[in-house]
Scaffold this active site. Structure first.
Site, PDB file in Angstrom:
ATOM      1  N   LYS A   1       0.819  -1.213   0.000  1.00 49.75           N
ATOM      2  CA  LYS A   1       0.000   0.000   0.000  1.00 49.75           C
ATOM      3  C   LYS A   1       0.852   1.262   0.000  1.00 49.75           C
ATOM      4  CE  LYS A   1      -4.221  -1.873   1.914  1.00 49.75           C
ATOM      5  NZ  LYS A   1      -3.871  -3.285   1.768  1.00 49.75           N
TER       6      LYS A   1
ATOM      7  N   GLU B   1      -3.788   6.726   6.694  1.00 50.91           N
ATOM      8  CA  GLU B   1      -4.641   7.466   5.777  1.00 50.91           C
ATOM      9  C   GLU B   1      -5.608   8.299   6.586  1.00 50.91           C
ATOM     10  OE1 GLU B   1      -6.751   4.834   3.163  1.00 50.91           O
ATOM     11  OE2 GLU B   1      -4.959   4.459   1.969  1.00 50.91           O
TER      12      GLU B   1
ATOM     13  N   HIS C   1     -14.504  -2.658   8.666  1.00 51.84           N
ATOM     14  CA  HIS C   1     -13.791  -2.656   7.383  1.00 51.84           C
ATOM     15  C   HIS C   1     -13.878  -3.982   6.656  1.00 51.84           C
ATOM     16  CE1 HIS C   1     -12.375   1.041   9.013  1.00 51.84           C
ATOM     17  NE2 HIS C   1     -11.888   0.392  10.042  1.00 51.84           N
TER      18      HIS C   1
ATOM     19  N   ARG D   1      -5.399  -9.577  -6.836  1.00 56.81           N
ATOM     20  CA  ARG D   1      -5.915 -10.938  -6.633  1.00 56.81           C
ATOM     21  C   ARG D   1      -7.375 -10.984  -7.054  1.00 56.81           C
ATOM     22  NH1 ARG D   1      -9.211  -9.382  -2.175  1.00 56.81           N
ATOM     23  NH2 ARG D   1      -8.115  -7.944  -0.836  1.00 56.81           N
TER      24      ARG D   1
END
Lengths: 504, 168
Positions: free
Chosen positions: A118, A201, A236, A294
Site C-alpha cells: 500500500k 490514511e 472494514h 488478486r
C-alpha cells in the site's frame, strides 16, 4: 500457449472450492493443501489430491511458502492459484513459485510489490496523477507515524502495508489512542500477513467504497469489467456488495473505469485485479484507495452481470490466452451477501462450532458459493466467511427481493451466523434507497427484526418434540432395540432418530 | 415432562405429554395439540392446532437450533444455562472479578501476572479468533489473583481466563 494439467490451490474454504470447480470445468486436475484443523475440510474432498502442510495456525500451514511449493513439486502441479487472503498478495511467494518453475496464477511479483504494497502503491498513484486520500507511507517508525498522524489530522486509519481484505485496520479518533492502536494493528498485520509495516490514511467518513474489476492479458489488452459497490462494511469487512452501484451514472462510471484501466496499465498489470476507490457521494469526487492484485471475494456479482467466469479467465490468461477485443455489457443487477460465523447478539464477535445442518437455497437466479457442508467445523483459526449467496435479477429491487427469499431458505444450524442481520440490512430504508455509506452499519442502531410470537412458539414446540423423540431413541437398551416385540418399536408411522427402515 | 428453553434472555416452559406420535403441549399457559407426521432428522413435519409445519431441528447438547418459516431460533436448554450461570453473573459485575472469554479463540498474549496491580479497563489477555484480535480487560481496579490461561491456548466462549480481586 501452455495448457495446465494440474493446479495446486493454496487456499481453503469457499474460494478453494470455487477455484477447483473452475479447474474441473476446464479439465484440469486439482491439488488441495490442508492444515491439521482442515484434515477433512470440504476443499480437500473436492480436490483430486490433497497434501497436508502443517499445524492449524495459518503461519504454520497456509502461510508457509516452502511447504506449499514442496507440495506443488511433489504432486507435479504446473501452476498455483493463491485464491484471496493468505499468500495471494505476497510477492515473495509469487517469486518463489516462479523460481520453482511453477506458474503463479496472478500478476508478476513486480506488480504485486508495486501495487500490493500500500505504501508503494500510494506513491506510484500520486506520481501518475491519480487522486489519492491524504495519508503517509514514507516511514514506519512510531515517531514519524505519530507526527504524520498529527499533520494529517484525526480521525486516522492505520492499515497494514502488506494487507488487504479489511484485516489489521484501525480507526484512531484521537492522538492519545495512537500508540496502543498502532501496536494492535502491527500485531494483527504480523499475524495475518507476516509483515508488521503500516501506512496511515485520513479516515474519510460518509464515503462510498466502489471498486472496478480489471482483467489484463499478456498482450497488453487491459479492460475493466465495471464496478462493485462495497459500502456495506463492518469493521472494514465487506458484508453486502452489489453491481451496478446505485450511485454511479454512465459519466462517472466511464471516468472511474478509465482511471482504473490507466492505473493497471501503468505497471503492466496482468491477470485479474481490482482498483478500489472511495467516492464522496455529495461532490462525486473519487480517490484511489488501493489496488488488490488478486481475485476478490465478491467476484461473483461481476460474473453474473457480465457473463464471464473470472476464475477461468485467470487460468486462461495465465496459460497465455489472448483476452482480445471482447465487448462486455453490464446486464441486470447482482447482490452478494456474505454469511459469516459471527454472533450479532454478542457484538458480532466470531462464533465457532460444528455445522449440524446446512441447506443452500435453490431457486432461479441464486448462486451459493460454500466452503462447508453438514458436519464440517467453523474453526477459530480461519476467516469467518462460511458461505456467499449471490442473487441476480433484471433490476435492483428484484435482486433485493430475490436475496431476501434466498436468505429465508438458507438453513445453517449449529453455528451462529449473521443471517438475521443481513435480512435487517436488506429491509433498511437507507439500503433500499441505495444511499448507504461505509458508516451505515455503525449507525444502523437497533436493527432487530420482529419475529412473530407464533413462530417462536412453534419453534419451541418443535425443539421439545424432537428432544423427546431423540431421548426415546437413546433410552432404548440395545437388546430391546433388536426385539421385534419391544414396545419401543410400536410407535406409529414415524421413526425417531431416522435410522430405522420401515421394512425392517 | 417439562422442557425449559431460553431465547433472547427470555425463559419459556413447555409441559409435554404424549402418546405415540400425538403430543399435548402446554406452553406459557396455553394448551395445544401436536401430531408428528414425519421425523427424518433434522426435518420434523408436524401439525399444530390443525396447521402443518415443517421445521429443521438440530441440537449440540446445549442448544437446540430450529429453522422455521425463514427464521432460525437458537434455544438454550435450561440445564446448559445453569452451568453457564456462574461466569455470566461474574461478567455482569457482581464484584467477584472473574474474567471470562467473550468469544472462542486462541490466547494471543497474556499481559499480566498473578500479583500484578491493575486498573479498570487495563488489558489482561489478548484473544484472537478468525483473524480478529480482542483485548479482555480488568473489570475494576485491583490485584490479579490468578491467570488460568497461557499463550497459544485455545479457549471456549465464557471460559474463565482469570480473576481480579478488589483492593478493599
Amino acid at each position: 500457449m501452455t495448457r495446465f494439467k494440474k493446479i495446486l490451490v493454496a487456499n481453503r474454504g469457499e474460494i478453494a472450492v470455487r477455484i477447483m470447480r473452475a479447474c474441473r470445468e476446464m479439465n484440469i486436475q486439482t491439488v488441495a493443501v490442508y492444515s491439521d484443523a482442515d484434515r477433512a475440510a470440504l476443499h480437500t474432498r473436492v480436490a483430486d489430491e490433497a497434501v497436508h502442510i502443517g499445524a492449524s495456525p495459518p503461519r504454520e500451514s497456509y502461510l508457509n511458502i516452502e511447504k506449499i511449493i514442496d507440495a506443488a513439486k511433489k504432486t507435479n502441479a504446473d501452476a498455483i492459484h493463491p485464491g484471496y487472503g493468505f499468500l495471494a498478495e505476497n510477492a515473495d511467494f509469487a517469486q518463489a513459485v516462479d523460481d520453482a518453475g511453477i506458474v503463479f496464477i496472478g500478476p508478476s511479483p513486480f506488480s504485486i510489490r508495486a501495487r500490493g504494497d500500500k505504501a508503494q502503491a500510494r506513491a506510484r498513484m500520486m506520481k501518475s496523477g491519480v487522486p489519492v486520500v491524504p495519508g503517509f507511507q514514507d516511514a514506519d517508525d512510531e515517531e514519524s507515524l505519530a507526527r504524520a498522524a498529527d499533520e494529517i489530522g484525526y480521525p486516522i486509519l492505520i492499515k497494514a502495508a502488506a494487507g488487504g481484505g479489511g484485516k489489521a485496520m484501525r480507526v484512531v479518533g484521537t492522538a492519545s489512542d495512537f500508540t496502543e492502536a498502532l501496536a494492535a494493528a502491527r500485531r494483527e498485520a504480523l499475524h495475518a500477513f507476516g509483515d508488521a509495516r503500516v501506512i496511515l490514511e485520513k479516515y474519510v467518513a460518509n464515503a462510498r467504497h466502489i471498486e472496478f474489476q480489471i482483467l489484463a492479458d499478456k498482450f497488453g489488452n487491459t479492460v475493466h469489467l465495471f464496478e462493485r459497490e462495497c459500502s456495506i462494511q463492518r469493521r472494514h469487512q465487506k458484508i453486502i456488495e452489489e453491481t451496478p452501484s446505485p450511485l454511479l451514472d454512465n459519466d462517472l462510471r466511464e471516468r472511474m473505469g478509465s482511471a482504473a484501466v490507466a492505473a493497471a496499465r501503468a505497471v503492466n498489470y496482468e491477470n485479474a485485479g481490482t482498483i478500489e476507490f472511495i467516492v464522496n457521494p455529495d461532490t462525486r469526487d473519487f480517490y484511489f484507495l488501493e489496488m488488490n492484485t488478486r481475485l476478490q471475494v465478491e467476484h461473483p456479482i461481476t460474473e453474473l452481470t457480465t457473463g464471464l467466469d473470472l476464475v477461468q479467465w485467470q487460468l486462461r490468461i495465465a496459460q497465455g490466452e489472448r483476452y482480445g477485443e471482447r465487448s462486455v455489457q453490464q446486464r441486470g443487477h447482482a447482490i452478494e451477501c456474505r454469511i459469516y460465523a459471527e454472533d450479532p447478539s454478542n457484538n458480532f464477535l466470531p462464533s465457532t462450532g460444528r455445522v449440524l445442518d446446512l441447506e443452500l437455497p435453490q431457486m432461479p437466479g441464486v448462486r451459493a458459493d460454500s466452503g462447508i457442508e453438514t458436519d464440517d467445523e467453523a474453526s477459530a483459526f480461519y476467516d469467518p466467511l462460511l458461505v456467499k449467496l449471490i442473487a441476480y435479477a433484471e433490476t435492483r429491487d428484484a435482486a433485493i427481493a430475490k436475496m431476501q427469499n434466498a436468505l429465508r431458505e438458507f438453513v445453517l444450524l449449529g453455528v451462529t451466523t449473521n443471517v438475521e442481520f443481513l435480512q435487517a440490512v436488506l429491509e433498511h430504508e437507507t439500503f433500499r434507497e441505495g444511499k448507504a455509506t461505509t458508516r451505515f452499519l455503525e449507525e444502523i442502531g437497533d436493527w432487530r427484526l420482529e419475529t412473530g410470537d407464533w413462530r417462536l412458539e412453534t419453534a419451541l414446540i418443535a425443539a421439545a418434540v424432537v428432544e423427546l423423540l431423540e431421548k426415546k431413541v437413546s433410552d432404548v437398551p440395545v437388546s430391546s432395540a433388536n426385539d421385534p416385540y419391544s414396545p419401543w418399536r410400536a410407535n406409529g408411522a414415524f421413526r425417531a432418530g431416522g435410522g430405522a427402515a420401515s421394512g425392517f | 415432562m417439562k422442557f425449559i428453553y431460553t431465547h433472547n434472555e427470555q425463559t419459556h416452559t413447555l409441559d409435554v405429554e404424549h402418546a405415540g406420535d400425538a403430543f399435548e403441549i402446554e406452553i406459557n399457559g396455553e394448551r395445544s395439540h401436536v401430531q408428528v407426521i414425519s421425523f427424518t432428522p433434522p426435518r420434523l413435519t408436524f401439525s399444530h392446532n390443525g396447521k402443518i409445519f415443517s421445521a429443521r431441528v438440530a441440537s449440540d447438547g446445549k442448544k437446540s437450533w430450529v429453522h422455521l418459516d425463514g427464521t432460525t431460533f437458537v434455544l438454550e436448554r435450561a440445564d446448559a444455562r445453569t452451568q453457564r450461570g456462574h461466569s455470566h453473573g461474574a461478567r455482569e459485575g457482581t464484584g467477584s472479578g472473574i474474567v471470562v472469554a467473550p468469544m472462542p479463540g486462541q490466547v494471543r498474549g497474556v499481559l499480566v501476572n498473578a500479583g500484578d496491580a491493575v486498573t479498570e479497563g487495563q488489558p489482561l489477555v489478548i484473544l484472537e479468533a478468525m483473524k480478529m484480535e480482542l483485548k479482555v480487560s480488568a473489570p475494576h481496579d485491583g490485584v490479579v489473583a490468578k491467570i488460568l490461561v497461557t499463550q497459544g491456548q485455545s479457549v471456549e466462549r465464557e471460559q474463565i481466563l482469570g480473576q481480579v480481586e478488589s483492593n478493599q
